[in-house]
Design a protein around this motif. Structure first.
Motif, short mmCIF file in Angstrom:
data_model
loop_
_atom_site.label_atom_id
_atom_site.label_comp_id
_atom_site.label_asym_id
_atom_site.label_seq_id
_atom_site.Cartn_x
_atom_site.Cartn_y
_atom_site.Cartn_z
N ASP A 10 0.81 -1.23 0.00
CA ASP A 10 0.00 0.00 0.00
C ASP A 10 0.84 1.27 0.00
OD1 ASP A 10 -2.32 -1.56 0.05
OD2 ASP A 10 -2.14 -1.79 2.24
N GLN A 11 2.16 1.15 -0.02
CA GLN A 11 3.03 2.33 0.00
C GLN A 11 3.26 2.81 -1.43
OE1 GLN A 11 3.70 3.20 3.24
NE2 GLN A 11 2.58 1.34 3.74
N THR A 12 2.22 3.40 -2.04
CA THR A 12 2.30 3.74 -3.45
C THR A 12 2.84 5.14 -3.70
OG1 THR A 12 0.01 4.42 -3.33
CG2 THR A 12 0.43 2.20 -4.11
N PRO B 154 0.78 4.75 -9.12
CA PRO B 154 -0.20 3.69 -9.42
C PRO B 154 -0.20 2.61 -8.34
CG PRO B 154 1.73 3.52 -10.84
CD PRO B 154 1.86 4.81 -10.12
N SER B 155 -1.39 2.06 -8.08
CA SER B 155 -1.50 0.94 -7.14
C SER B 155 -1.55 -0.35 -7.96
CB SER B 155 -2.76 1.08 -6.30
OG SER B 155 -3.90 0.86 -7.11
N ILE B 156 -1.60 -1.50 -7.26
CA ILE B 156 -1.58 -2.78 -7.96
C ILE B 156 -2.80 -2.92 -8.87
CG2 ILE B 156 -2.60 -3.94 -5.93
CD1 ILE B 156 -0.21 -5.58 -8.45
N ARG B 157 -3.94 -2.35 -8.45
CA ARG B 157 -5.16 -2.38 -9.27
C ARG B 157 -4.93 -1.76 -10.65
NH1 ARG B 157 -10.12 -3.78 -7.76
NH2 ARG B 157 -11.57 -2.68 -9.10
N PRO C 119 10.34 0.54 -11.28
CA PRO C 119 10.65 0.18 -9.89
C PRO C 119 11.06 1.37 -9.03
CG PRO C 119 12.32 -0.66 -11.39
CD PRO C 119 11.20 -0.16 -12.23
N GLU C 120 11.48 2.51 -9.64
CA GLU C 120 11.92 3.64 -8.82
C GLU C 120 10.76 4.53 -8.41
OE1 GLU C 120 12.20 3.33 -11.94
OE2 GLU C 120 11.62 5.17 -12.94
N ARG C 121 9.52 4.24 -8.89
CA ARG C 121 8.40 5.15 -8.65
C ARG C 121 7.94 5.14 -7.18
NH1 ARG C 121 5.55 8.06 -7.20
NH2 ARG C 121 3.74 9.14 -8.03
N SER C 122 7.81 3.93 -6.59
CA SER C 122 7.32 3.86 -5.21
C SER C 122 7.83 2.58 -4.56
CB SER C 122 5.79 3.87 -5.17
OG SER C 122 5.29 2.73 -5.81
N ALA C 123 7.69 2.51 -3.22
CA ALA C 123 8.12 1.30 -2.52
C ALA C 123 7.32 0.09 -3.00
CB ALA C 123 7.94 1.49 -1.02
N PHE C 124 6.03 0.31 -3.27
CA PHE C 124 5.20 -0.79 -3.78
C PHE C 124 5.78 -1.33 -5.09
CE2 PHE C 124 2.04 -0.95 -7.32
CZ PHE C 124 1.79 -2.31 -7.24
N LEU C 125 6.12 -0.41 -6.02
CA LEU C 125 6.61 -0.88 -7.33
C LEU C 125 7.99 -1.51 -7.20
CD1 LEU C 125 5.16 1.94 -9.56
CD2 LEU C 125 4.71 -0.50 -9.79
N SER C 126 8.84 -1.01 -6.28
CA SER C 126 10.14 -1.65 -6.06
C SER C 126 9.95 -3.10 -5.64
CB SER C 126 10.93 -0.92 -4.97
OG SER C 126 11.12 0.42 -5.32
N SER C 127 9.05 -3.32 -4.66
CA SER C 127 8.87 -4.68 -4.17
C SER C 127 8.19 -5.55 -5.23
CB SER C 127 8.07 -4.69 -2.88
OG SER C 127 6.78 -4.15 -3.09
N PHE C 128 7.31 -4.95 -6.03
CA PHE C 128 6.65 -5.69 -7.11
C PHE C 128 7.68 -6.19 -8.12
CE2 PHE C 128 5.02 -5.69 -11.45
CZ PHE C 128 3.90 -6.48 -11.35
N PHE C 129 8.54 -5.27 -8.60
CA PHE C 129 9.53 -5.67 -9.60
C PHE C 129 10.54 -6.65 -9.02
CE2 PHE C 129 7.91 -2.15 -12.07
CZ PHE C 129 8.07 -2.59 -13.37
#
Lengths: 223, 131
Positions: A70-72, A76-79, A148-158
């Protein structure tokens, strides 16, 4: 094989029966006359331990993703990044490739070279298709500024999905090597052990994908 | 016949070995077909749960997790040939330990981090500790 083992097919370790004849004469593997397990069992068991430790590595990435989901940071969020049809195709391709890898191991057990090579080739093509779809997803996301540099969520996603993709890519290299070795060396005992380990690896990747598919993508569509 | 069977080793079976299923339903081509059908069915069920209102809305995450664990079980039994047979004892024990560590890492992290974000440390206290 020995009489005691045949007499107790449901108790091959002869648990509780070892003392009747003394440990020295026990026919069970790892005891007395039984001697050590075969090299095939030991190799595959060692590789099984490696796979389980790989699961632990993935557990770390999963934990990071679960915590940072949830740390977006206003991004963008996962949705916003899930594409259901792409995920369905990826899942289908990887599941089918696991199936054909299994058929390949059956063909190898029967000593059929062409069938094994064909099954490995189909497995590789399906795996390549999976990887192509995943690269496509990553390219679209990075193109839209959701790298991956956009948010903590995207870093962990990638990190999580990319780590699985990296494993699939390594698996494809291994698969190509196995096809070449089978072709050049045939069904030697050591090649058979490598093939067994490769199949374990490939099935394990599918198990990890089930977790990613559910925890990242499907859960992402729920929220 | 595999190398392992020829070597006369009746007591241990390598994980993933085709000989593993000689007494099990998950052996041979049948085993892989059953595994494929079950896994595909469970995947389709996950999508159905998500896209229809068959399942009560707040229970959907729990249903998805249950379906995923079921599918992992199908993969273990039909593809990796991990069975409860006596010749699989070592494989199952290693798996149990792996599951324990994975659960500790995953659930432990989520538990701790959820607590931290619900009850954050007061700022002056945090400054005192980090100084």
């Amino acid at each position: 094989m020995s009489a005691p083992a045949a007499a107790h097919p449901r108790d091959p370790y002869q648990l509780g029966r070892g003392h009747e004849q003394g440990e020295g004469q026990s026919q069970a593997t790892g005891r007395g006359e039984g001697g050590p397990a075969s090299k095939r069992v030991i190799t595959a068991y060692g590789f099984w331990i490696f796979l389980l430790s790989d699961f632990v590595v993935f557990a770390g990435f999963f934990a990071a993703y679960a915590v940072l989901r949830d740390q977006t940071a206003g991004g963008p969020s996962i949705r916003d990044v899930v594409d259901p049809s792409r995920i369905a195709w990826q899942t289908a391709l990887l599941l089918l490739s696991s199936f054909t890898a299994g058929l390949g191991s059956l063909a190898a057990a029967k000593g059929k070279l062409w069938l094994t090579e064909a099954a490995l080739l189909v497995t590789g093509l399906l795996g390549f298709g999976f990887l192509a779809l995943e690269f496509g997803e990553f390219a679209i996301m990075i193109g839209e500024g959701a790298g991956p540099e956009r948010s903590a969520f995207l870093s962990s996603f990638f990190a999580l999905v990319g780590c699985h993709g990296l494993h699939v890519a390594a698996g494809l290299l291994w698969l190509g090597t196995m096809m070449a070795q089978l072709w050049a060396k045939g069904f030697r005992a050591d090649i058979g052990r490598r093939l067994l380990c490769f199949n374990l690896f490939w099935h394990a990747l599918d198990i990890i994908w089930v977790a990613i598919f559910t925890m990242v993508y499907l859960m992402g569509m729920v929220a | 016949m595999s190398e392992q069977r020829r070597s006369g080793d009746d007591h241990d079976i390598a994980p993933g070995d085709e000989q593993a299923g000689r007494d099990e339903p998950g052996s041979g081509v049948t085993g892989y077909v059953v595994g494929l059908v079950l896994a595909a069915g469970l995947t389709a069920a996950s999508f159905l749960v998500l896209t229809t209102d068959l399942v009560w809305q707040p229970a959907i995450p729990a249903a998805l997790i249950a379906l995923a664990i079921a599918q992992m079980g199908v993969h273990l039994v039909f593809f990796l040939h991990i069975t409860t047979g006596p010749d699989n004892t070592n494989n199952v024990l290693a798996l149990a330990f792996g599951v324990l560590v994975v659960a500790l890492v995953l659930l432990g992290s989520m538990w701790i981090m959820a607590h931290l974000s619900h009850e954050p440390m007061p700022m002056d206290e945090a400054m005192k500790r980090f100084r």
